[in-house]
Write a protein that holds these residues in place. Sequence first.
Motif, PDB file in Angstrom:
ATOM      1  N   THR A 127      44.438  21.793  10.776  1.00 39.19           N
ATOM      2  CA  THR A 127      43.038  21.495  10.474  1.00 39.19           C
ATOM      3  C   THR A 127      42.856  21.174   8.995  1.00 39.19           C
ATOM      4  O   THR A 127      41.820  20.628   8.602  1.00 39.19           O
ATOM      5  CB  THR A 127      42.119  22.663  10.858  1.00 39.19           C
ATOM      6  N   LYS A 128      43.849  21.518   8.163  1.00 43.54           N
ATOM      7  CA  LYS A 128      43.784  21.214   6.732  1.00 43.54           C
ATOM      8  C   LYS A 128      44.210  19.772   6.427  1.00 43.54           C
ATOM      9  O   LYS A 128      44.075  19.307   5.296  1.00 43.54           O
ATOM     10  CB  LYS A 128      44.672  22.180   5.938  1.00 43.54           C
ATOM     11  N   LEU A 129      44.732  19.090   7.438  1.00 43.14           N
ATOM     12  CA  LEU A 129      45.157  17.703   7.281  1.00 43.14           C
ATOM     13  C   LEU A 129      44.009  16.793   7.707  1.00 43.14           C
ATOM     14  O   LEU A 129      43.490  16.924   8.811  1.00 43.14           O
ATOM     15  CB  LEU A 129      46.389  17.441   8.145  1.00 43.14           C
ATOM     16  N   VAL A 130      43.602  15.867   6.826  1.00 44.89           N
ATOM     17  CA  VAL A 130      42.439  15.032   7.127  1.00 44.89           C
ATOM     18  C   VAL A 130      42.720  13.559   6.849  1.00 44.89           C
ATOM     19  O   VAL A 130      43.582  13.206   6.038  1.00 44.89           O
ATOM     20  CB  VAL A 130      41.202  15.461   6.302  1.00 44.89           C
ATOM     21  N   LEU A 131      41.982  12.712   7.556  1.00 43.13           N
ATOM     22  CA  LEU A 131      41.876  11.310   7.169  1.00 43.13           C
ATOM     23  C   LEU A 131      41.078  11.277   5.878  1.00 43.13           C
ATOM     24  O   LEU A 131      39.986  11.845   5.802  1.00 43.13           O
ATOM     25  CB  LEU A 131      41.153  10.516   8.253  1.00 43.13           C
ATOM     26  N   ASN A 132      41.588  10.599   4.852  1.00 37.41           N
ATOM     27  CA  ASN A 132      40.942  10.672   3.543  1.00 37.41           C
ATOM     28  C   ASN A 132      40.438   9.325   3.042  1.00 37.41           C
ATOM     29  O   ASN A 132      39.413   9.249   2.368  1.00 37.41           O
ATOM     30  CB  ASN A 132      41.920  11.252   2.520  1.00 37.41           C
ATOM     31  N   GLU A 133      41.165   8.253   3.356  1.00 35.33           N
ATOM     32  CA  GLU A 133      40.745   6.919   2.939  1.00 35.33           C
ATOM     33  C   GLU A 133      41.279   5.892   3.931  1.00 35.33           C
ATOM     34  O   GLU A 133      42.432   5.967   4.367  1.00 35.33           O
ATOM     35  CB  GLU A 133      41.253   6.584   1.537  1.00 35.33           C
ATOM     36  N   SER A 150      32.361  -4.746  -3.311  1.00 31.70           N
ATOM     37  CA  SER A 150      33.182  -4.296  -4.438  1.00 31.70           C
ATOM     38  C   SER A 150      33.697  -2.871  -4.222  1.00 31.70           C
ATOM     39  O   SER A 150      34.496  -2.372  -5.010  1.00 31.70           O
ATOM     40  CB  SER A 150      32.365  -4.341  -5.739  1.00 31.70           C
ATOM     41  N   THR A 151      33.228  -2.222  -3.154  1.00 33.85           N
ATOM     42  CA  THR A 151      33.678  -0.869  -2.805  1.00 33.85           C
ATOM     43  C   THR A 151      34.261  -0.925  -1.391  1.00 33.85           C
ATOM     44  O   THR A 151      33.624  -0.526  -0.428  1.00 33.85           O
ATOM     45  CB  THR A 151      32.504   0.118  -2.850  1.00 33.85           C
ATOM     46  N   PRO A 152      35.489  -1.412  -1.231  1.00 34.93           N
ATOM     47  CA  PRO A 152      35.979  -1.799   0.097  1.00 34.93           C
ATOM     48  C   PRO A 152      36.612  -0.685   0.929  1.00 34.93           C
ATOM     49  O   PRO A 152      37.015  -0.938   2.059  1.00 34.93           O
ATOM     50  CB  PRO A 152      37.045  -2.836  -0.251  1.00 34.93           C
ATOM     51  N   SER A 153      36.724   0.534   0.414  1.00 31.04           N
ATOM     52  CA  SER A 153      37.396   1.592   1.165  1.00 31.04           C
ATOM     53  C   SER A 153      36.401   2.557   1.786  1.00 31.04           C
ATOM     54  O   SER A 153      35.437   2.980   1.144  1.00 31.04           O
ATOM     55  CB  SER A 153      38.352   2.382   0.262  1.00 31.04           C
ATOM     56  N   PHE A 154      36.674   2.934   3.047  1.00 37.28           N
ATOM     57  CA  PHE A 154      35.989   4.075   3.636  1.00 37.28           C
ATOM     58  C   PHE A 154      36.678   5.312   3.067  1.00 37.28           C
ATOM     59  O   PHE A 154      37.871   5.519   3.288  1.00 37.28           O
ATOM     60  CB  PHE A 154      36.111   4.053   5.163  1.00 37.28           C
ATOM     61  N   SER A 155      35.922   6.133   2.340  1.00 36.80           N
ATOM     62  CA  SER A 155      36.539   7.242   1.600  1.00 36.80           C
ATOM     63  C   SER A 155      35.747   8.527   1.783  1.00 36.80           C
ATOM     64  O   SER A 155      34.515   8.508   1.868  1.00 36.80           O
ATOM     65  CB  SER A 155      36.597   6.921   0.100  1.00 36.80           C
ATOM     66  N   ARG A 156      36.475   9.645   1.813  1.00 34.33           N
ATOM     67  CA  ARG A 156      35.796  10.938   1.756  1.00 34.33           C
ATOM     68  C   ARG A 156      35.396  11.208   0.309  1.00 34.33           C
ATOM     69  O   ARG A 156      36.252  11.245  -0.575  1.00 34.33           O
ATOM     70  CB  ARG A 156      36.714  12.052   2.262  1.00 34.33           C
ATOM     71  N   CYS A 157      34.108  11.386   0.084  1.00 35.78           N
ATOM     72  CA  CYS A 157      33.600  11.639  -1.263  1.00 35.78           C
ATOM     73  C   CYS A 157      32.731  12.902  -1.224  1.00 35.78           C
ATOM     74  O   CYS A 157      31.712  12.912  -0.522  1.00 35.78           O
ATOM     75  CB  CYS A 157      32.769  10.465  -1.773  1.00 35.78           C
TER      76      CYS A 157
END
Length: 270
Positions: free
Chosen positions: A120-126, A236-243
């Motif tokens: 559960t500590k492993l996540v999709l991040n970008e 200009s912000t092309p990544s889906f990212s965890r923020c």
Amino acid sequence: SILTLGLVSCVEDKVYEGPASISDVAYSPLAVTPDDDVTVTAKITDMQGISSAKVQYKVGSGNYTAADMTANQNTYTGIIPKQADEAVVVFYVEVVNEAGITSKSPEKTYTVGAEPVDYTKLVLNELNSSGNDEDKYIELYNNSDVAIDLEGVIIKKDEEEAWVGKAGNRIEPQGYFVILGAKGTTPDGFNSGFSGKKSVLIELYAPDGSLTDKFQRGEKGTGWGDQSLSDVTKLSTPSFSRCPNGTGDWRLAAATQGTKNPDTGVDIPD
């Protein structure tokens, strides 16, 4: 004519001959003790029918032993009997179809008595869908204080298996693991395409088949990828990212392949 129809039929029969498809191979429990039988499951499909399905397993440097698998629709289940503490068990699924063609899944390994891994500590991040297929990537992040072996970890894209962790794949504590390249353009990439302007579902599964994380944009509708959405690859912000990095909600942000995501981003447009 009758002769022509017969020839066509023979040609069509040949088209469908091939090995069975084996996917979603998993085992449970993930933390195996000397008191545990291990249940192995796999999704097996074949247009010609399955003649036999077995779990082939060995302990240490011993010989392989076969355990029959039983079917519930396309899900097959087999049991590896309990083994001694510290035993290293290697197994794979072997299928023979009605055409007599054998197929085998990649090997998986577990160690009896090993410390359990908290997946559960492993996540999709970008998730980055910009550029050519060889430039697109999926980034994982390890939120824990211990390294995580990725062997047997599965990523599905649009409900189909797109990547499976191999032996030796490992992500360090608070570390990153980048899967670079779509549509098989790189040796260790993911086998699916990835568009920034279509509905999409990306899911992360632990080796026991449990869902640990997901990213969804749009809805399935008649099928994933059928719904047209705003083309984020042109922004200009092309990544889906965890923020913020590793724990935050999904936002659009500048690409940060293999490094920390920004603390803030912009909303993902419909």
